[in-house]
Write an enzyme that holds these catalytic residues in place. Structure first.
Site, PDB file in Angstrom:
ATOM      1  N   LYS A  27       0.822  -1.208   0.000  1.00  0.00           N
ATOM      2  CA  LYS A  27       0.000   0.000   0.000  1.00  0.00           C
ATOM      3  C   LYS A  27       0.849   1.249   0.000  1.00  0.00           C
ATOM      4  CE  LYS A  27      -4.212  -1.692   2.102  1.00  0.00           C
ATOM      5  NZ  LYS A  27      -4.356  -2.386   3.402  1.00  0.00           N
ATOM      6  N   ARG A  97      -3.256   2.331   8.594  1.00  0.00           N
ATOM      7  CA  ARG A  97      -3.438   1.038   7.905  1.00  0.00           C
ATOM      8  C   ARG A  97      -2.151   0.234   7.969  1.00  0.00           C
ATOM      9  NH1 ARG A  97      -6.250   4.422   4.301  1.00  0.00           N
ATOM     10  NH2 ARG A  97      -8.299   3.610   3.710  1.00  0.00           N
ATOM     11  N   GLY A 106      -5.202 -11.603   8.763  1.00  0.00           N
ATOM     12  CA  GLY A 106      -4.744 -11.574  10.153  1.00  0.00           C
ATOM     13  C   GLY A 106      -4.052 -10.278  10.519  1.00  0.00           C
ATOM     14  N   MET A 108      -3.738  -6.135  10.998  1.00  0.00           N
ATOM     15  CA  MET A 108      -4.682  -5.217  11.638  1.00  0.00           C
ATOM     16  C   MET A 108      -5.595  -4.516  10.634  1.00  0.00           C
ATOM     17  SD  MET A 108      -4.075  -2.026  14.216  1.00  0.00           S
ATOM     18  CE  MET A 108      -4.360  -0.774  12.986  1.00  0.00           C
ATOM     19  N   ARG A 342      -6.065   1.514  -9.801  1.00  0.00           N
ATOM     20  CA  ARG A 342      -5.540   0.194 -10.200  1.00  0.00           C
ATOM     21  C   ARG A 342      -5.902  -0.024 -11.660  1.00  0.00           C
ATOM     22  NH1 ARG A 342      -9.582  -3.057  -6.171  1.00  0.00           N
ATOM     23  NH2 ARG A 342     -11.464  -2.037  -6.889  1.00  0.00           N
ATOM     24  N   HIS A 458     -20.704  -4.926  -7.819  1.00  0.00           N
ATOM     25  CA  HIS A 458     -19.998  -6.204  -7.689  1.00  0.00           C
ATOM     26  C   HIS A 458     -20.291  -7.114  -8.868  1.00  0.00           C
ATOM     27  CE1 HIS A 458     -19.566 -10.395  -6.133  1.00  0.00           C
ATOM     28  NE2 HIS A 458     -18.438  -9.897  -5.645  1.00  0.00           N
ATOM     29  N   ARG A 564     -11.088 -36.334 -37.151  1.00  0.00           N
ATOM     30  CA  ARG A 564     -11.447 -37.634 -36.570  1.00  0.00           C
ATOM     31  C   ARG A 564     -12.400 -38.347 -37.498  1.00  0.00           C
ATOM     32  NH1 ARG A 564     -11.679 -33.946 -31.567  1.00  0.00           N
ATOM     33  NH2 ARG A 564     -12.777 -32.846 -33.195  1.00  0.00           N
ATOM     34  N   ARG A 620      -6.851 -38.619 -39.095  1.00  0.00           N
ATOM     35  CA  ARG A 620      -6.557 -39.772 -38.226  1.00  0.00           C
ATOM     36  C   ARG A 620      -7.433 -40.948 -38.637  1.00  0.00           C
ATOM     37  NH1 ARG A 620      -7.842 -39.275 -31.960  1.00  0.00           N
ATOM     38  NH2 ARG A 620      -9.963 -39.447 -32.708  1.00  0.00           N
ATOM     39  N   GLU A 765       0.392 -40.712 -28.003  1.00  0.00           N
ATOM     40  CA  GLU A 765      -0.660 -40.532 -27.001  1.00  0.00           C
ATOM     41  C   GLU A 765      -0.597 -41.604 -25.917  1.00  0.00           C
ATOM     42  OE1 GLU A 765      -4.544 -40.888 -28.863  1.00  0.00           O
ATOM     43  OE2 GLU A 765      -3.740 -42.156 -30.431  1.00  0.00           O
ATOM     44  N   SER A 784       1.972 -36.182 -33.707  1.00  0.00           N
ATOM     45  CA  SER A 784       0.991 -35.279 -33.126  1.00  0.00           C
ATOM     46  C   SER A 784       0.677 -35.798 -31.734  1.00  0.00           C
ATOM     47  CB  SER A 784      -0.269 -35.240 -33.987  1.00  0.00           C
ATOM     48  OG  SER A 784      -1.206 -34.378 -33.402  1.00  0.00           O
ATOM     49  N   GLY A 786      -1.305 -36.554 -28.706  1.00  0.00           N
ATOM     50  CA  GLY A 786      -2.689 -36.644 -28.278  1.00  0.00           C
ATOM     51  C   GLY A 786      -2.696 -36.547 -26.775  1.00  0.00           C
ATOM     52  N   THR A 787      -2.691 -35.315 -26.277  1.00  0.00           N
ATOM     53  CA  THR A 787      -2.483 -35.141 -24.831  1.00  0.00           C
ATOM     54  C   THR A 787      -3.698 -35.540 -24.001  1.00  0.00           C
ATOM     55  OG1 THR A 787      -2.950 -32.808 -25.196  1.00  0.00           O
ATOM     56  CG2 THR A 787      -0.643 -33.442 -24.970  1.00  0.00           C
ATOM     57  N   ASN A 788      -4.867 -35.708 -24.620  1.00  0.00           N
ATOM     58  CA  ASN A 788      -5.999 -36.212 -23.830  1.00  0.00           C
ATOM     59  C   ASN A 788      -5.706 -37.635 -23.368  1.00  0.00           C
ATOM     60  OD1 ASN A 788      -7.226 -33.867 -24.557  1.00  0.00           O
ATOM     61  ND2 ASN A 788      -8.674 -34.785 -25.984  1.00  0.00           N
ATOM     62  N   ASP A 789      -5.426 -38.508 -24.335  1.00  0.00           N
ATOM     63  CA  ASP A 789      -5.145 -39.896 -23.980  1.00  0.00           C
ATOM     64  C   ASP A 789      -3.850 -40.006 -23.193  1.00  0.00           C
ATOM     65  OD1 ASP A 789      -7.426 -40.695 -25.161  1.00  0.00           O
ATOM     66  OD2 ASP A 789      -6.517 -42.241 -26.407  1.00  0.00           O
ATOM     67  N   CYS A 851      -2.585 -32.118 -30.554  1.00  0.00           N
ATOM     68  CA  CYS A 851      -3.982 -32.019 -30.990  1.00  0.00           C
ATOM     69  C   CYS A 851      -4.963 -32.376 -29.882  1.00  0.00           C
ATOM     70  CB  CYS A 851      -4.211 -32.872 -32.230  1.00  0.00           C
ATOM     71  SG  CYS A 851      -3.992 -34.629 -31.941  1.00  0.00           S
ATOM     72  N   TYR A 871       3.348 -26.848 -34.304  1.00  0.00           N
ATOM     73  CA  TYR A 871       1.992 -26.280 -34.270  1.00  0.00           C
ATOM     74  C   TYR A 871       1.187 -26.844 -33.103  1.00  0.00           C
ATOM     75  CZ  TYR A 871       0.325 -30.700 -36.240  1.00  0.00           C
ATOM     76  OH  TYR A 871       0.040 -32.019 -36.437  1.00  0.00           O
TER      77      TYR A 871
END
Lengths: 921, 921
Positions: A27, A97, A106, A108, A342, A458, A564, A620, A765, A784, A786-789, A851, A871
């Site tokens: 502050k 303050r 916690g 003051m 701000r 808000h 797919r 694929r 994958e 490529s 396949g980060t899901n699997d 992918c 990519y």
């Protein structure tokens, strides 16, 4: 070390700046910076964190020189405010303050109006021309000081207050007469005397100040603060600073007031005066929404002198902070004071426009502009809007607080909103007004509607931050929580009814209204040009149809990273053929079914090639287990049970015959479904494992791709098919499938007498594929990820089943993020890194992409950039975000390198993503 | 380089030895080694691989000097055999064989009886006193030579032969009279003349030899050989050698014969003469089982002179090869010739006894003895035998060809055997006799029974190699393949009936007879003492009950590496309580069920501590998903459907009431089962994820363990509990569960006033756990690699579902092994290595073991040894094998180090594990 009496313990605001956070606390540094920027900040000073540490180290005594320096600094405030601390006529009041370099619970609470005593209260009353108000302020100060500084239980004060209030007619705070307030003040002082074993409430303002400063220091070693530091690994020797600042009052009459303002329009980004104020009012009054504030431009008429000061401050603010600012101000007797500034939260459209215009105004560079817009803001920009042609019935119109349009079921409280959302419904949260307690409901809502509050309430601030459409101040609506509906004029909308919120116009519409994609506009186009100039990572899209591919291309996709092919089989006719293929008992009949599927797939591929003319298209081959194309086992079983019941009830022989025939047929199907059923289909017979056992499927798909490509070439389309083999875990799988694909492809291409290029690559994958990427790369033209699997197998975590405990994990901070949303760099990321390194070790020019869903997630994109991927590929609507994130990754990397090289970095304030609870609540 | 005319192109057998494989090829080197060992080998010579390369390089001309050297070498043979090549009276006949350093398909077949022509055939006839036989040999030679060397299509010869055979009464080969054979010979020569465009079948034996040698060389560049080399990455410049060897005849009268013998008993290992022979017969006759051969000891009476030569050869063989040998021999006119020797296949018992006795005889060292027994042989030793007390009815008795006893369902052909095995049944393969075509059926059989053949028949050799119990030569049995049964005296056994085979006694028993574990005996004990002295890796067992733990301890287990607590819940009473726990709607009722489960678990643990007094006991907390304890969804659904049908048929109200009540109850259960159902349970809510969401389960199990341990301590038992948290993927999971376990454990221990040690560790069974092992190790006292699950997730391969394509993969060599049987070192092994390295990086003394199925598999154990693991844990019956493998890993490592240091290594011939197809077929 701190015993030198000449050591500087106290800094006037004009002596500090933003870089002195460690010494002056957050502050203190901020308000010093504002002062340094030439902004009209109420004067004050900061006692350093060093003073705090010295105090705590040496027996809770102020270090030598500190108190003297404080008193001298007070003189400076007196001079600036032309008031005097403790002066019965013209008393200077201050706030005290705490302010550590890291904000933590916690510490003051703030003490306001310090300096009031039995004498100065009268002076204040005269100055305010309102003795009652001054007495009320004194009463509040005594209890605040008694509780916060002296540690008296608040309940003791509350009980006295309640007793006196009960003696009034109205029973409220405002019903207390000056006489009653005087009695309360006497009672409060007695409470303190009794509680503190004979110590009086201090009448000496200096004593008040000394005690308040000590209390701030002491709070650093309070129980809650210590616990918090331990849990969050915050060093305990940082100490807290103390800020002492002159009080200013917006309620000293009609030449005083208070307000909030943005230096530009946070909703559209337009460079115009934007904000609200109330005359003769205190800060809380604007936010609370009790009196309806006026738009800031009215100030030009009501207090023209102040308006000029404000416009001047706007200019100074933006020149200094180089970003749009959100300020709180108070006007005391025609004089403007800025209490806080701000970086202002803004809508996506505003973020883009402000960034671009600030470059045009010469305030920031193009690179900075690119870092000024975050993914969420861009996402918001891509949000749909209500179709102007839609025949929409308006329930009411409020303030357009956050743009975008969404439909959903009405929820009247946040818990209900969460329930509906968890049941899979889109939710519109409707509230009188919102508070931080509503946050969980707001977070899951598609849109928010409130009956009260202005553009800076808000609800408005939070919604804009989250990119959630929001309408506020829709005063016509009347909510009946008990009966579960809201009414507006003739309309009555119940819990669970559909409504549509148009946050761009402020309209609330009946039912589910058609929405359309907005035009992205010139600011967006300009920004994205800069983005594309910066980024090195290419961005592709995941798309399975020509239509989706076109959308992706419009969003800037530079190819299709994942098509797919299985989605192509889910049409009714196709599904029937697919089932025929699966249920075939021998190669011949399977081949017959495949022959019928071929022209259908070919047509789909042709459309994709057409849409992506000139760009690469990664296709694929069939991935899911075959039983996904068959009816559900349980349902089939239920059907059979049902048919059997019908047989019992049937009364004609032909009917029974037919039913029995049906039963036999369904039971055969059930048998095959059961055969193909797997206990863990995710780890079962799918991906290239299908092509290994049924090579004819691979051949058919390759033929369809290559015939479509060849015919596209003949039609003048530039094609670049990349055929991708899924779920490889062993290099020889790829070697074998590649051989099949290559042979087929070359044969088809040759039969058209053409020579266009095609490549064959694989998904990485499975952990084993990443670990053996060096061997796999021998047979691959591209990878490529396949980060899901890969996430599923690396964690041993099924995406479909993890819901029931993953939320528990995230709530309890066992995991930081849902690893299916944000790539787990510590675990899965290691495998991606290994895969990239080993793949390129074998083929230095191996083309590598990603992918999975992570391809559209900013942190994950930055990670991919860092690994040197070629990519990322994501859903069409995420393409602009991916482009932006890729550019930001480049800039972040440059900053990091510059930092490592010791060069100074222009560090723009980060645009906050989520409102803090404390924001304006 | 090969143009030097003095270059040595030809080596007499006595000039070479086993180390000259590259130059002389495999066969040439072997027969040279035999000659060098002083064994009576028919004389011959080898033309080198260099000659082959020179021939191929220089225009298909023999290199200068080669032919001269060959002719000179032939003279040496003539001298030794006292015959002359081309001599019409006493002709020397030779065989010509190819022999590269690596055996490969596509190389030229052996040409026998080379040297026969129109003249020498008459001399042979006289010598044999059988002109018909000589003519038949000539007829065969012409067609063999015509086909193999000159490239004439065999069918042409076959058609002629068929025509002549059809003119005879019997129509068989043996019905051809000398007159007919003469006509056939003329016809064969004409065929060659016509086919080769006027080139005659060569009458000059030297021309025959020259052509045969060229043909061998040419075959190196044949299409099949080239393809094979390309696929298997064999260099094409190795070349093939040519072996020319004198023919010897066992059918020259009753002082001639042929046989096979082992230098020790391959079934028991006893050092006695063992084998079979036939007088006046050729080699094939013994193996084919057409005439029943006599045991070798009869030779002492029939041909005592030859018997002495044979015994002398046995001594030379073992002194030279330092291992039990399996030889083929021929006796020609009272003179013994060894045609082949190789390390003899043996039963497990024999392997152990031979190894131990050879040490005692001073032939080999203890270390060598340990390498002489392989895992499969030891496994066989642990096989059960028929309980002598069992009331078993004998169907018939044959020769005890391979020890051990097994029961199973009868299959009468190999395909049927595979089918039954795949359906999960144990199978007994019953055949007239077996051939390599039966191999797939033999491989899946629990035991093999043949009607024909002796102790060295195909069935006997193969079965011993695989450790499969086997009875051969059960001549009483009569198999009716068409009707699908076999008969023996009064007994008739159908396909699919149960029988028991006792391979140790030769008995075939009705039905499923009780078996017992054999005593392991003194040789085993001696060997295992050496094994334990050598190995550094500890061996533990996976056991869930006190009973299993005791068995494991008897087998030498040094602790329990994995106690799966979930198996303890599957008793009827326990399952009911478990369901009560799972179906509980709130914590209180869940706790109530857990409180009832606690004493049951505690009792189980007490028994385990008792059995493992003094040894560590690793207990894994609950691992499987909860729905495994609930009824099957489909069955429950079917039950409900059934109840609904009953309601329709019911005719009394009370009955209907009861049925409806049942339906409601079951439907509630169904609902809960459905709730808990997962699409991929392997990746679902299991392992520590249960304890994270239901900490009360972790607490209950910890209490049960620690109370049991405390009470055991009080009873004087030394306990060392190691509590293991399963399926950790994130370090904070372990941190959280560890805290819970530690707090509970310390509290329980304290309540007994005791201070015994316990530790808390984790399974490393997910890729992420291995990759982040450094962080996980911070919270672990030990790691145990769960390689089953780690294999599933690393490959993305469900063990339950992979059956339908994994066999396809292994058949097609896409994978070398089933990765669930043999640890995949390339992929999964990398993660184990990473896990070990990173774990020890954090805690250098981290105790690390492995508890997957791989813990009992020799190659995997060697890998674990190499990584520096502390122990492997496997099923109780695999413990001895694991001990042996651990010792062998030490020795292999030492050899490798010695090799790296350039020291010579005594390299014992490895004991072959599986019979080659060519073995004796």
């Amino acid at each position: 070390m701190f015993l030198n009496r000449d050591h500087k313990w106290v800094y006037l605001f004009q002596e500090g700046n933003a870089t002195m956070k460690a010494l002056l606390g957050g502050k203190g540094a901020n308000v010093s910076e504002m002062t340094a920027a030439g902004l009209p900040v109420p004067p004050g000073f900061t006692i350093t964190t060093e003073a705090c540490n010295a105090y705590l180290a040496y027996d809770l005594q102020f270090p030598e020189g500190m108190w003297t320096q404080s008193k001298e600094s007070l003189k400076d405030i007196e001079k600036k405010t032309k008031k005097k601390f403790g002066d019965p006529k013209n008393p200077l009041l201050v706030s005290v303050r705490s302010g550590a370099s890291i904000s933590m619970p916690g510490m003051m609470d703030t003490v306001l109006n310090l300096g009031l005593n039995d004498e100065t209260v009268e002076g204040l009353g005269k100055k305010m021309k309102d003795r009652r108000f001054a007495l009320d302020a004194y009463r509040r100060f005594i209890s605040m000081f008694g509780h916060i500084v002296m540690g008296v239980d608040t309940e003791k004060f509350d009980r006295v207050l309640a007793r006196y209030k009960s003696q009034t007619v109205g029973g409220g705070d405002t019903d207390l007469t000056p006489e009653l307030l005087e009695k309360i003040i006497v009672a409060y002082k007695r409470i303190i005397f009794a509680d503190q074993h004979g110590q009086e409430f201090p009448q000496d303002p200096y004593e008040q100040l000394r005690m308040a400063i000590s209390a701030v220091f002491d709070s650093w070693n309070g129980r809650r603060a210590i616990d918090y530091r331990r849990v969050n690994h915050i060093p305990s020797d940082l100490g807290t600073a103390v800020n002492v600042q002159a009080m200013v009052f917006g309620n000293l009459g009609w030449d005083s007031g208070t307000g909030v303002a943005f230096t530009r329009n946070p909703s559209t980004g337009e460079k115009i005066v934007f904000g609200e104020y109330l005359l003769n009012a205190q800060g809380e009054d604007v936010v609370a929404g009790i009196r309806t504030p006026k738009p800031i431009r009215n100030l030009a008429d009501e207090l023209p002198e102040v308006y000029v000061q404000l416009i001047d401050s706007f200019r100074k603010l933006e020149t200094h902070y180089l970003d749009m600012q959100d300020i709180e101000f108070t006007v005391e007797e025609n004089r403007l004071w800025l209490l806080q500034t701000r970086t202002g939260k803004r809508s996506g459209a505003a973020a883009v426009r402000i960034a671009v215009e600030m470059v045009q105004e010469g305030l920031i560079t193009q690179n900075e502009a690119v870092t000024r817009v975050n993914a969420q803001q861009l996402d918001q920009l891509l949000h749909p809007m209500v179709d102007p042609k839609a025949d929409a019935e308006v329930i009411t119109t409020g303030l357009p607080a956050s743009p975008g349009a969404s439909s959903g079921l009405v929820a009247l409280d946040p818990d209900e909103a969460v329930e509906l959302a968890e049941a899979g419904h889109p939710v519109i949260l409707v509230r009188h007004e919102t508070s931080p307690d509503d946050f969980h409901g707001m977070a899951v809502a598609e849109a928010i509607l409130t009956a009260r509050g202005g553009m800076t309430s808000h609800a408005a601030v939070v919604a804009r931050g989250m990119g959630t459409p929001c309408v506020v101040g829709a005063e016509e609506i009347n909510i009946d929580l008990r009966e579960g509906f809201f009414r507006s004029g003739m309309h009555s909308v119940r819990r669970g009814d559909w409504v549509t919120i148009d946050g761009s116009t402020g309209r609330v519409l009946v039912g589910q209204v058609e929405t359309i994609q907005p035009k992205l506009g010139e600011y967006y186009d300009t920004l994205m040009t800069w983005v594309d100039d910066i980024r090195t990572l290419k961005v592709r899209a995941n798309a399975d149809t020509g239509h989706d591919a076109s959308i992706a291309r419009d969003f800037g996709a530079e190819g299709i990273g994942l098509c797919r092919t299985e989605h192509m089989f889910f049409g009714e006719e196709r599904l029937a053929l697919m089932r025929e293929m699966i249920l075939a008992n021998d190669l011949a009949s399977r081949q017959a079914a495949l022959d019928k599927l071929l022209p259908i797939q070919k047509k789909d591929f042709y459309e994709l090639f057409e849409a992506m003319d000139g760009l690469p298209l990664t296709i694929r081959l069939l991935d899911p287990p075959l039983h996904e194309f068959l009816p559900n086992f349980d349902e089939l079983q239920a059907e059979i049970a049902n048919l059997k019941l019908k047989v019992q009830k049937a009364d004609s022989f032909p009917q029974i015959d037919q039913l029995l025939k049906d039963i036999v047929e369904k039971e055969e199907l059930l048998h095959r479904v059961e055969q193909l059923r797997e206990s863990n289909p995710m780890l079962g017979h799918r991906g290239c494992r299908l092509g290994m056992v049924y090579p004819e499927v691979t051949v058919m798909q390759t033929k369809a791709i290559m015939e479509a490509a060849a015919e596209a070439v003949i039609a003048g389309i530039w094609v670049y098919p990349e055929i991708m083999i899924p779920l490889v875990s062993v290099d020889l799988e790829l070697a074998s499938q590649r051989k099949l694909v290559e042979e087929t492809a070359i044969q088809v291409r040759g039969s058209y007498g053409l020579k266009f290029k095609f490549t064959v690559g694989t998904m990485i994958e499975l952990p084993r594929a990443a670990l053996t990427a060096d061997k796999i790369a021998e047979h691959a033209d591209f990878f490529s990820f396949g980060t899901n699997d890969l996430t599923q197998t690396t964690f041993g975590l099924s995406r479909d089943d993890s819901g029931r405990f993953l939320s528990h994990y995230i709530t309890n901070k066992v995991m930081q993020n849902d690893p299916f949303q944000v790539l787990d760099q510590d675990g899965v990321g290691q495998l991606v890194k290994i895969g990239v390194e080993r793949g390129r070790q074998t083929k230095s020019d191996l083309k590598i992409g990603i992918c999975g869903e992570h391809g559209g997630e900013p942190k994950s994109i930055a990670f991919c950039h860092g690994l040197g991927l070629d990519y990322v590929s994501c859903s069409p609507y995420r393409v602009p975000i991916a482009r932006l994130s890729a550019a930001q990754a480049v800039l972040a990397e440059r900053d990091l390198k510059a930092k490592a090289a010791g060069k100074p970095i222009p560090a723009p304030e980060p645009v906050a993503k989520k409102p803090k609870k404390s924001a304006k609540a």
